[in-house]
Design an enzyme around this catalytic site. Structure first.
Site: not given
Length: 221
Positions: A24, A47, A50
């Site tokens: 990812s 992050r 994500h």
């Protein structure tokens, strides 16, 4: 009770947890550009992408140049984390916190409903006033309610203790974009320079905000 059996494999997919994370993050780095962000904010942006599933989020991120350093130092010193919603608090990965930091949300405190009624505001906004005794040097994480962010900014303008950092990413169609713009302009309009991260427009949310906090809590990805 017997352990359940795994169903037959009908799809070809990655199901190893660590591999999913690595793939990812690699995908995000291939597809996103981080040129406009402070040099130390890339992991933060990864992050947040994500947590939202939206690579173009990076284009709308606004990151104060001292945000990463200020937030990480505060957390390492044991600063509490003040959250506007239980979903933000629940998304914090406790094992990433460097000092067993308190993660606090006062939304269900018994004082909140009476304050909200008296002030004709939301419970989320009223709950922010209960942060004041813990606000000095804290890390603030607002991912749900624009009224909470507006209320915090009004408290700061009126002289409330200043947090070390503000993660201001409320989501929604009413007041979200405006509250985040007010955060970004707090220093220019009121001379209050607090490190922050926000995302322009309507996007935001608890997952995005807790993802940002988890990135700031620990340098390791």
């Amino acid at each position: 009770m017997n352990a359940p059996g795994r169903p037959r494999r009908h799809y070809d997919y990655v199901d190893n947890g660590p591999d999913i994370y690595l793939d990812s993050f690699a995908t995000i780095r291939r597809e996103a550009r981080f040129d406009g962000l402070p040099a130390d904010a890339e992991r933060l942006a990864v992050r947040m992408v994500h947590g939202s599933g939206q690579v173009d989020l990076v284009d709308d991120l606004v990151v104060h140049p001292r945000l990463v350093t200020a937030a990480r130092q505060a957390l390492e010193a044991g600063a509490p984390i003040l959250c506007d919603a239980t979903m933000v608090a629940s998304g914090v990965t406790a094992s990433r916190l460097p000092a067993g930091n308190d993660v606090l949300c006062y939304l269900h405190d018994s004082r909140v409903r009476p304050l909200a009624r008296a002030w004709s505001t939301t419970r989320s906004a009223a709950a922010v006033s209960l942060w004041e005794p813990r606000l000095d040097g804290a890390v603030v994480a607002i991912g749900n309610a624009p009224t909470a962010l507006f209320h915090l900014l009004e408290m700061l303008i009126d002289g409330a203790p200043r947090p070390a950092a503000i993660l201001g990413c409320p989501v929604g169609f009413i007041g979200a974009a405006e509250s985040k713009e007010a955060l970004a302009r707090l220093a220019a309009d009121h001379g209050i320079d607090i490190p922050y991260v926000t995302v322009r427009g309507r996007r935001g949310g608890s997952a995005m905000t807790s993802s940002a906090l988890n990135a700031l809590a620990q340098e390791e990805e």
